[in-house]
Write a protein that holds these residues in place. Structure first.
Motif, PDB file in Angstrom:
ATOM      1  N   ASP A  41      46.476 -18.951  23.745  1.00  0.00           N
ATOM      2  CA  ASP A  41      45.434 -19.849  23.232  1.00  0.00           C
ATOM      3  C   ASP A  41      44.049 -19.210  23.234  1.00  0.00           C
ATOM      4  OD1 ASP A  41      45.033 -19.848  25.956  1.00  0.00           O
ATOM      5  OD2 ASP A  41      45.217 -22.014  26.223  1.00  0.00           O
ATOM      6  N   ASN A  42      43.880 -18.090  23.950  1.00  0.00           N
ATOM      7  CA  ASN A  42      42.572 -17.426  23.988  1.00  0.00           C
ATOM      8  C   ASN A  42      42.604 -16.022  23.399  1.00  0.00           C
ATOM      9  OD1 ASN A  42      44.074 -16.155  25.975  1.00  0.00           O
ATOM     10  ND2 ASN A  42      42.366 -15.994  27.420  1.00  0.00           N
ATOM     11  N   GLU A  43      43.635 -15.676  22.643  1.00  0.00           N
ATOM     12  CA  GLU A  43      43.741 -14.316  22.122  1.00  0.00           C
ATOM     13  C   GLU A  43      42.827 -14.110  20.918  1.00  0.00           C
ATOM     14  OE1 GLU A  43      47.172 -14.059  18.776  1.00  0.00           O
ATOM     15  OE2 GLU A  43      47.900 -13.869  20.822  1.00  0.00           O
ATOM     16  N   ASP A  44      42.615 -12.819  20.577  1.00  0.00           N
ATOM     17  CA  ASP A  44      41.735 -12.508  19.444  1.00  0.00           C
ATOM     18  C   ASP A  44      42.470 -12.505  18.113  1.00  0.00           C
ATOM     19  OD1 ASP A  44      43.194 -10.137  19.446  1.00  0.00           O
ATOM     20  OD2 ASP A  44      41.522  -8.861  20.068  1.00  0.00           O
ATOM     21  N   GLY A  45      43.816 -12.664  18.129  1.00  0.00           N
ATOM     22  CA  GLY A  45      44.583 -12.773  16.901  1.00  0.00           C
ATOM     23  C   GLY A  45      45.100 -11.471  16.356  1.00  0.00           C
ATOM     24  N   GLU A  46      44.646 -10.332  16.890  1.00  0.00           N
ATOM     25  CA  GLU A  46      45.089  -9.035  16.397  1.00  0.00           C
ATOM     26  C   GLU A  46      46.510  -8.747  16.882  1.00  0.00           C
ATOM     27  OE1 GLU A  46      45.593  -5.962  14.367  1.00  0.00           O
ATOM     28  OE2 GLU A  46      43.535  -6.736  14.220  1.00  0.00           O
ATOM     29  N   PHE A  47      47.422  -8.497  15.945  1.00  0.00           N
ATOM     30  CA  PHE A  47      48.839  -8.306  16.285  1.00  0.00           C
ATOM     31  C   PHE A  47      49.025  -7.151  17.271  1.00  0.00           C
ATOM     32  CE2 PHE A  47      53.282  -7.791  16.118  1.00  0.00           C
ATOM     33  CZ  PHE A  47      53.864  -8.811  15.387  1.00  0.00           C
ATOM     34  N   PHE A  48      48.294  -6.066  17.071  1.00  0.00           N
ATOM     35  CA  PHE A  48      48.445  -4.889  17.926  1.00  0.00           C
ATOM     36  C   PHE A  48      48.113  -5.188  19.391  1.00  0.00           C
ATOM     37  CE2 PHE A  48      48.011  -2.936  13.756  1.00  0.00           C
ATOM     38  CZ  PHE A  48      48.930  -1.894  13.794  1.00  0.00           C
ATOM     39  N   HIS A  49      47.417  -6.295  19.666  1.00  0.00           N
ATOM     40  CA  HIS A  49      47.023  -6.648  21.028  1.00  0.00           C
ATOM     41  C   HIS A  49      48.008  -7.616  21.684  1.00  0.00           C
ATOM     42  CE1 HIS A  49      42.607  -5.816  19.647  1.00  0.00           C
ATOM     43  NE2 HIS A  49      43.324  -4.715  19.750  1.00  0.00           N
ATOM     44  N   LYS A  50      49.043  -8.043  20.981  1.00  0.00           N
ATOM     45  CA  LYS A  50      49.961  -9.036  21.519  1.00  0.00           C
ATOM     46  C   LYS A  50      50.743  -8.489  22.714  1.00  0.00           C
ATOM     47  CE  LYS A  50      51.030 -12.127  17.712  1.00  0.00           C
ATOM     48  NZ  LYS A  50      50.776 -13.299  18.542  1.00  0.00           N
ATOM     49  N   PRO A  51      50.951  -9.302  23.753  1.00  0.00           N
ATOM     50  CA  PRO A  51      51.798  -8.863  24.865  1.00  0.00           C
ATOM     51  C   PRO A  51      53.206  -8.519  24.385  1.00  0.00           C
ATOM     52  CG  PRO A  51      50.592 -10.863  25.444  1.00  0.00           C
ATOM     53  CD  PRO A  51      50.394 -10.647  23.975  1.00  0.00           C
ATOM     54  N   HIS A  52      53.719  -7.400  24.861  1.00  0.00           N
ATOM     55  CA  HIS A  52      55.076  -6.926  24.567  1.00  0.00           C
ATOM     56  C   HIS A  52      55.287  -6.593  23.096  1.00  0.00           C
ATOM     57  CE1 HIS A  52      55.848  -8.026  28.655  1.00  0.00           C
ATOM     58  NE2 HIS A  52      55.707  -9.311  28.424  1.00  0.00           N
ATOM     59  N   CYS A  53      54.204  -6.445  22.340  1.00  0.00           N
ATOM     60  CA  CYS A  53      54.311  -5.950  20.972  1.00  0.00           C
ATOM     61  C   CYS A  53      54.776  -4.493  21.004  1.00  0.00           C
ATOM     62  CB  CYS A  53      52.956  -6.071  20.290  1.00  0.00           C
ATOM     63  SG  CYS A  53      52.782  -5.142  18.758  1.00  0.00           S
ATOM     64  N   ILE A  54      55.661  -4.131  20.094  1.00  0.00           N
ATOM     65  CA  ILE A  54      56.116  -2.750  19.938  1.00  0.00           C
ATOM     66  C   ILE A  54      55.428  -2.171  18.710  1.00  0.00           C
ATOM     67  CG2 ILE A  54      58.106  -1.257  19.475  1.00  0.00           C
ATOM     68  CD1 ILE A  54      59.857  -3.440  20.782  1.00  0.00           C
ATOM     69  N   THR A  55      54.872  -0.983  18.837  1.00  0.00           N
ATOM     70  CA  THR A  55      54.256  -0.315  17.695  1.00  0.00           C
ATOM     71  C   THR A  55      55.006   0.976  17.409  1.00  0.00           C
ATOM     72  OG1 THR A  55      52.073  -1.243  18.183  1.00  0.00           O
ATOM     73  CG2 THR A  55      52.153   0.695  16.757  1.00  0.00           C
ATOM     74  N   LEU A  56      55.482   1.108  16.177  1.00  0.00           N
ATOM     75  CA  LEU A  56      56.224   2.292  15.754  1.00  0.00           C
ATOM     76  C   LEU A  56      55.338   3.184  14.891  1.00  0.00           C
ATOM     77  CD1 LEU A  56      59.683   0.781  14.672  1.00  0.00           C
ATOM     78  CD2 LEU A  56      59.016   1.711  16.903  1.00  0.00           C
ATOM     79  N   ALA A  57      55.369   4.482  15.171  1.00  0.00           N
ATOM     80  CA  ALA A  57      54.719   5.459  14.304  1.00  0.00           C
ATOM     81  C   ALA A  57      55.530   5.603  13.019  1.00  0.00           C
ATOM     82  CB  ALA A  57      54.629   6.806  15.018  1.00  0.00           C
ATOM     83  N   PRO A  58      54.951   6.116  11.958  1.00  0.00           N
ATOM     84  CA  PRO A  58      55.721   6.329  10.726  1.00  0.00           C
ATOM     85  C   PRO A  58      57.004   7.116  10.998  1.00  0.00           C
ATOM     86  CG  PRO A  58      53.394   6.684  10.308  1.00  0.00           C
ATOM     87  CD  PRO A  58      53.524   6.498  11.787  1.00  0.00           C
ATOM     88  N   GLY A  59      58.112   6.583  10.518  1.00  0.00           N
ATOM     89  CA  GLY A  59      59.408   7.219  10.711  1.00  0.00           C
ATOM     90  C   GLY A  59      60.077   6.931  12.036  1.00  0.00           C
ATOM     91  N   GLU A  60      59.379   6.265  12.956  1.00  0.00           N
ATOM     92  CA  GLU A  60      59.950   6.006  14.284  1.00  0.00           C
ATOM     93  C   GLU A  60      60.929   4.837  14.234  1.00  0.00           C
ATOM     94  OE1 GLU A  60      58.477   5.281  18.916  1.00  0.00           O
ATOM     95  OE2 GLU A  60      57.015   5.287  17.282  1.00  0.00           O
ATOM     96  N   ILE A  61      61.915   4.862  15.143  1.00  0.00           N
ATOM     97  CA  ILE A  61      62.961   3.841  15.230  1.00  0.00           C
ATOM     98  C   ILE A  61      62.989   3.292  16.650  1.00  0.00           C
ATOM     99  CG2 ILE A  61      65.468   3.459  15.204  1.00  0.00           C
ATOM    100  CD1 ILE A  61      65.647   5.617  13.028  1.00  0.00           C
ATOM    101  N   ARG A  62      63.219   1.980  16.794  1.00  0.00           N
ATOM    102  CA  ARG A  62      63.432   1.374  18.106  1.00  0.00           C
ATOM    103  C   ARG A  62      64.752   0.591  18.075  1.00  0.00           C
ATOM    104  NH1 ARG A  62      60.539  -0.504  22.624  1.00  0.00           N
ATOM    105  NH2 ARG A  62      59.247   1.361  22.246  1.00  0.00           N
ATOM    106  N   ASP A  63      65.583   0.818  19.096  1.00  0.00           N
ATOM    107  CA  ASP A  63      66.853   0.119  19.249  1.00  0.00           C
ATOM    108  C   ASP A  63      66.776  -0.822  20.440  1.00  0.00           C
ATOM    109  OD1 ASP A  63      68.466   1.372  17.172  1.00  0.00           O
ATOM    110  OD2 ASP A  63      68.370   3.187  18.379  1.00  0.00           O
TER     111      ASP A  63
END
Length: 293
Positions: free
Chosen positions: A263-285
Motif C-alpha cells: 500500500d506504500n510502494e512507489d509502483g515501479e515493478f523492478f522494486h517489487k519484493p521477490h521480483c525476478i529480473t532477467l538479463a537479455p537471453g537469460e532463463i529462470r526455472d
C-alpha cells in the motif's frame, strides 16, 4: 484444447487455455483438483504471471511508464501452444503478442511443463527473456484442491502441516487486496500446523507467509492423514486461500515468487519484493511438486 496424461494409474488433464493442469485422479478414481464450479469459484489452477496479486490502482510502472494489468496477470486468460507431449507430460508455451505488449512491454517465452510422477505431479516454469532489455517478472501457482476429499468429511477436519515447526506471522492485506506495510498477525509460534477455519479466511481472505524454514507443506485430514503435500522449494512465499463468505469445498495451495503491491510502494515493478529480473537471453526455472498422501 485438452491433453490427457496417464502414469501408473494416475490420470490428469491439462488445458491449453491458461496452461493449467485441471484434473488429477488417483488409481481409485478420486479427483483432487477443484472442478471450477462457478457457484463458488470458476478457477481451478491458474498460472500467475507476470504479476501475483493486485496492483496499486490497477497500474504498475516499468521504468517510470504506467501500464495497466488485472489481478494475477494475463497468462491465466490466454491460450498456450503445445511444444512437447508424451504419455505422462506436456509442455506448453506462451509468448508475447500485441495484446500482452500493451500491458507488459517485454518479449518473453513462458513454458510450463506438467508431468505425472510416481505419486502426484510436478509443474515446472521456464521463463526466458527473449528481448534486448532487462525483464522483471513475478510468477506463482494457485492450485485448488477439493476439501473435503471424501463424503462424510468436513472442511474443518483438515489442517495445514509444515515440514518443520515454524514461527511465522501472516502478511495482512488491505480491503483493496494490497499488502499492508504496517502490520502482521501471528499465526505459528514454534508450531508445525494450523487447522482450517472458515472464519479466518472470511476475515483475512488469504493466509500469506514468507521466510519459512520449511520447503514443503501438506493439506491433510486430521484423522486419516490423507491429502496432498506441496514442495515449494525455490519459492520464497506460500499462500492459502478459499472463497470467503460461503461453504466453498476447496483450498488453494499457492507457491509464489512475488506478491500483491504494497500500500506504500512507489509502483515501479523492478522494486517489487521477490521480483525476478532477467538479463537479455537469460532463463529462470522454477518447479513445484504435489504428492498424494
Amino acid at each position: 484444447m485438452q491433453f490427457e496424461l496417464s502414469y501408473r494409474g494416475l490420470r490428469a488433464a491439462v488445458d491449453s487455455h491458461g496452461g493449467e493442469l485441471v484434473s488429477l485422479r488417483d488409481p481409485a478414481g478420486t479427483e483432487y483438483i477443484w472442478n471450477g464450479d462457478p457457484a463458488f469459484w470458476p478457477g481451478r489452477n491458474p498460472l500467475l504471471f507476470p504479476i501475483v496479486g493486485n496492483l496499486k490502482g490497477g497500474q504498475v510502472l516499468f521504468n517510470g511508464q504506467p501500464y495497466e494489468m488485472s489481478r494475477h496477470g494475463f497468462a491465466r486468460g490466454l491460450d498456450f501452444s503445445p511444444v512437447e507431449q508424451d504419455a505422462n507430460r506436456v509442455v506448453l508455451e506462451l509468448r508475447e503478442s500485441p495484446a500482452t505488449l500493451v500491458r507488459y512491454p517485454f518479449p518473453f517465452s513462458l513454458r510450463v511443463c506438467h508431468a505425472l510422477t510416481e505419486a502426484g505431479f510436478s509443474t515446472a516454469f521456464r521463463v526466458e527473456n527473449t528481448g534486448d532489455a532487462p525483464m522483471p517478472f513475478c510468477i506463482g501457482a494457485h492450485t485448488a484442491f477439493r476439501c473435503p476429499l471424501h463424503s462424510g468429511e468436513r472442511f474443518e477436519d483438515y489442517e495445514i502441516v509444515f515440514d518443520q515447526p515454524e514461527t511465522a506471522d501472516m502478511i495482512l492485506l488491505t480491503p483493496e487486496g494490497l499488502v499492508r506495510h504496517d502490520g502482521r498477525e501471528p499465526l505459528l509460534r514454534d508450531e508445525d500446523r494450523f487447522s482450517l477455519d472458515r472464519a479466518v479466511f472470511d476475515r483475512l481472505d488469504t493466509i500469506i507467509l514468507e521466510g519459512l524454514r520449511s520447503t514443503g507443506v501438506s493439506l491433510l485430514h486430521r484423522e486419516t492423514g490423507h491429502g496432498v503435500r506441496l514442495d515449494f522449494t525455490g519459492f520464497p512465499m506460500v499462500a492459502f486461500w478459499t472463497k470467503s463468505g460461503c461453504e466453498a469445498p476447496f483450498v488453494c495451495l499457492e507457491p509464489w515468487h512475488g506478491c500483491a503491491a504494497a500500500d506504500n510502494e512507489d509502483g515501479e515493478f523492478f522494486h517489487k519484493p521477490h521480483c525476478i529480473t532477467l538479463a537479455p537471453g537469460e532463463i529462470r526455472d522454477l518447479c513445484y511438486t504435489i504428492t498424494l498422501m
